[in-house]
Motif scaffolding. Structure first.
Motif, PDB file in Angstrom:
ATOM      1  N   ASP A  21       0.804  -1.230   0.000  1.00 16.32           N
ATOM      2  CA  ASP A  21       0.000   0.000   0.000  1.00 16.32           C
ATOM      3  C   ASP A  21       0.831   1.272   0.000  1.00 16.32           C
ATOM      4  O   ASP A  21       0.310   2.342  -0.316  1.00 16.32           O
ATOM      5  CB  ASP A  21      -1.046   0.061   1.124  1.00 16.32           C
ATOM      6  CG  ASP A  21      -0.539   0.654   2.435  1.00 16.32           C
ATOM      7  OD1 ASP A  21       0.624   0.401   2.816  1.00 16.32           O
ATOM      8  OD2 ASP A  21      -1.314   1.372   3.090  1.00 16.32           O
ATOM      9  N   ASP A  22       2.143   1.222   0.318  1.00 20.71           N
ATOM     10  CA  ASP A  22       2.957   2.438   0.290  1.00 20.71           C
ATOM     11  C   ASP A  22       2.959   3.074  -1.094  1.00 20.71           C
ATOM     12  O   ASP A  22       2.835   4.297  -1.238  1.00 20.71           O
ATOM     13  CB  ASP A  22       4.403   2.137   0.697  1.00 20.71           C
ATOM     14  CG  ASP A  22       4.580   1.888   2.183  1.00 20.71           C
ATOM     15  OD1 ASP A  22       3.611   2.115   2.945  1.00 20.71           O
ATOM     16  OD2 ASP A  22       5.685   1.457   2.586  1.00 20.71           O
ATOM     17  N   GLU A  24       0.749   2.816  -3.368  1.00 18.26           N
ATOM     18  CA  GLU A  24      -0.584   3.256  -3.784  1.00 18.26           C
ATOM     19  C   GLU A  24      -1.013   4.578  -3.151  1.00 18.26           C
ATOM     20  O   GLU A  24      -2.002   5.170  -3.579  1.00 18.26           O
ATOM     21  CB  GLU A  24      -1.609   2.162  -3.456  1.00 18.26           C
ATOM     22  CG  GLU A  24      -1.539   0.978  -4.400  1.00 18.26           C
ATOM     23  CD  GLU A  24      -0.274   0.140  -4.243  1.00 18.26           C
ATOM     24  OE1 GLU A  24       0.388  -0.125  -5.271  1.00 18.26           O
ATOM     25  OE2 GLU A  24       0.069  -0.240  -3.102  1.00 18.26           O
ATOM     26  N   TYR A  25      -0.285   5.048  -2.153  1.00 18.54           N
ATOM     27  CA  TYR A  25      -0.619   6.335  -1.551  1.00 18.54           C
ATOM     28  C   TYR A  25       0.004   7.475  -2.359  1.00 18.54           C
ATOM     29  O   TYR A  25       0.724   8.318  -1.845  1.00 18.54           O
ATOM     30  CB  TYR A  25      -0.170   6.371  -0.084  1.00 18.54           C
ATOM     31  CG  TYR A  25      -1.218   5.816   0.866  1.00 18.54           C
ATOM     32  CD1 TYR A  25      -1.943   6.641   1.718  1.00 18.54           C
ATOM     33  CD2 TYR A  25      -1.518   4.461   0.875  1.00 18.54           C
ATOM     34  CE1 TYR A  25      -2.919   6.131   2.564  1.00 18.54           C
ATOM     35  CE2 TYR A  25      -2.488   3.942   1.713  1.00 18.54           C
ATOM     36  CZ  TYR A  25      -3.186   4.785   2.557  1.00 18.54           C
ATOM     37  OH  TYR A  25      -4.163   4.263   3.380  1.00 18.54           O
ATOM     38  N   LEU A 196      -5.445   1.673  -5.347  1.00 13.50           N
ATOM     39  CA  LEU A 196      -5.478   1.711  -3.887  1.00 13.50           C
ATOM     40  C   LEU A 196      -6.672   0.932  -3.343  1.00 13.50           C
ATOM     41  O   LEU A 196      -6.570   0.276  -2.292  1.00 13.50           O
ATOM     42  CB  LEU A 196      -5.511   3.161  -3.399  1.00 13.50           C
ATOM     43  CG  LEU A 196      -5.587   3.376  -1.884  1.00 13.50           C
ATOM     44  CD1 LEU A 196      -4.453   2.644  -1.156  1.00 13.50           C
ATOM     45  CD2 LEU A 196      -5.560   4.873  -1.554  1.00 13.50           C
ATOM     46  N   ALA A 215     -10.113   5.779  -0.789  1.00 17.66           N
ATOM     47  CA  ALA A 215      -9.082   5.827  -1.823  1.00 17.66           C
ATOM     48  C   ALA A 215      -9.132   7.143  -2.589  1.00 17.66           C
ATOM     49  O   ALA A 215      -8.087   7.745  -2.884  1.00 17.66           O
ATOM     50  CB  ALA A 215      -9.241   4.646  -2.778  1.00 17.66           C
ATOM     51  N   VAL A 218      -7.554   9.883  -0.487  1.00 19.95           N
ATOM     52  CA  VAL A 218      -6.091   9.770  -0.447  1.00 19.95           C
ATOM     53  C   VAL A 218      -5.468  10.287  -1.735  1.00 19.95           C
ATOM     54  O   VAL A 218      -4.496  11.057  -1.715  1.00 19.95           O
ATOM     55  CB  VAL A 218      -5.666   8.303  -0.207  1.00 19.95           C
ATOM     56  CG1 VAL A 218      -4.168   8.122  -0.468  1.00 19.95           C
ATOM     57  CG2 VAL A 218      -6.010   7.883   1.209  1.00 19.95           C
ATOM     58  N   SER A 222      -2.975  13.517  -2.261  1.00 20.53           N
ATOM     59  CA  SER A 222      -1.592  13.319  -2.675  1.00 20.53           C
ATOM     60  C   SER A 222      -1.281  13.808  -4.080  1.00 20.53           C
ATOM     61  O   SER A 222      -0.106  13.910  -4.450  1.00 20.53           O
ATOM     62  CB  SER A 222      -1.223  11.833  -2.575  1.00 20.53           C
ATOM     63  OG  SER A 222      -2.058  11.045  -3.396  1.00 20.53           O
TER      64      SER A 222
END
Length: 239
Positions: A21-22, A24-25, A196, A215, A218, A222
Motif C-alpha cells: 500500500d505504500d 498506492e498512496y 489503492l 481511496a 487519499v 496526494s
C-alpha cells in the motif's frame, strides 16, 4: 522554482517500498502514467506488511496483504512484484538491507529506481507537534540510495550471484512539497484510486468510510494541486 517534468530517457523502473500500500498512496498514479506510455515498471517490497492490520495475526495478514498488493499493481500496469521478506516494523538501515536491495537491483536491471519519501517527519518544517514518519520508511529510503551504488560495485557484496548493474541513471524519491520534478497524472487519477482500492481488507480496518471513498480522498490529497491539476512530485539523484 517551478517544477520540471521527470526525464523520460529510460525504459525500465524499479519502485521500492517498505510495505504493501505504500506505493498506492500517490506514487501509483505516476506508475500508471509510465506504464501507459509504454515503460516497464517492477515493484519491490521489503516486507509483506504483516504487522499492519490491527487484530489480524501476522501469519494471516502477510499473505492477505501480498495478494492485495499484486492485484493493486496489476491495476497500474505492473506484472512483476517481488517481496524480500524482511520483518515488518523492524527494518534496519545497514549492510543486510543494502545487500538484499542491491541484489534485487541487479536482478531487475532498472534505469530508474523510485522510492517513497523517507524524511523524519511528515509535517512541514516549523509545525509542532509533528507527525513522525515510519521507522521502516526512514530505514529503507537511505538504503535504497546506497544500494544503487552497491549494485554497481562487485567488491562490496561479492557473494551476490547476479552480475553487477551500473545502469541506473536516476533515483527518484517522492517529494510532497515543492518537488523539483513532477509527473502529470491528470489522466491517471481514476486508475490510482482503483489501484489503492484493491487494498480492500486493509482499508476496511482503518475506517468505516467506504473503501472507494477512502481511496479517492487519499489520491486527491496526494495529487491535487492548487490550480486544479494533478501531479506526483519527486526529487532526483544521479544513479
Amino acid at each position: 522554482m517551478a517544477s520540471r517534468p521527470m526525464p523520460d530517457d529510460w525504459q525500465r523502473a524499479l519502485v521500492v517500498a517498505a510495505h504493501p500500500d505504500d506505493i498506492e498512496y500517490g506514487m501509483a498514479a505516476a506508475v500508471a502514467a509510465w506504464t501507459t506510455a509504454g515503460k516497464e515498471v517492477h515493484y519491490l517490497l521489503a516486507t509483506r506488511g504483516e504487522a499492519g492490520m490491527a487484530g489480524v495475526p501476522p501469519e494471516t495478514a502477510g499473505p492477505l496483504r501480498e495478494e492485495e498488493e499484486r492485484r493493486s499493481a496489476a491495476v497500474a500496469g505492473v506484472t512483476e512484484v517481488e517481496f524480500l521478506d524482511h520483518r515488518d516494523g523492524t527494518l534496519v538501515a545497514g549492510p543486510g538491507l543494502r545487500r538484499d536491495l542491491a541484489a534485487a537491483i541487479r536482478r531487475h536491471q532498472p534505469q530508474l529506481v523510485v522510492t517513497g519519501y523517507f524524511g523524519a517527519m511528515w509535517t512541514p518544517p516549523g509545525v509542532s507537534p509533528a507527525y513522525v514518519n515510519s521507522a521502516d520508511h526512514r530505514a529503507l529510503g537511505q538504503c535504497v540510495l546506497d544500494a544503487v551504488a552497491d549494485a554497481g560495485n562487485e567488491w562490496i557484496f561479492p557473494d551476490i550471484a547476479e552480475p553487477r548493474w551500473s545502469g541506473v541513471q536516476y533515483i527518484a524519491v517522492q517529494e510532497m512539497s515543492d518537488p523539483p520534478h513532477e509527473v502529470d497524472v491528470e489522466a491517471h487519477a481514476a486508475t490510482a484510486v482503483a489501484s489503492l482500492s484493491e487494498h480492500r481488507r486493509y482499508l476496511e480496518l482503518l475506517s468505516d468510510v467506504p473503501v472507494e471513498e477512502q481511496a479517492q480522498q487519499v489520491i486527491d490529497m496526494s495529487t491535487l494541486t492548487e490550480d486544479g491539476g494533478r501531479r506526483v512530485g519527486f526529487r532526483l539523484y544521479w544513479g
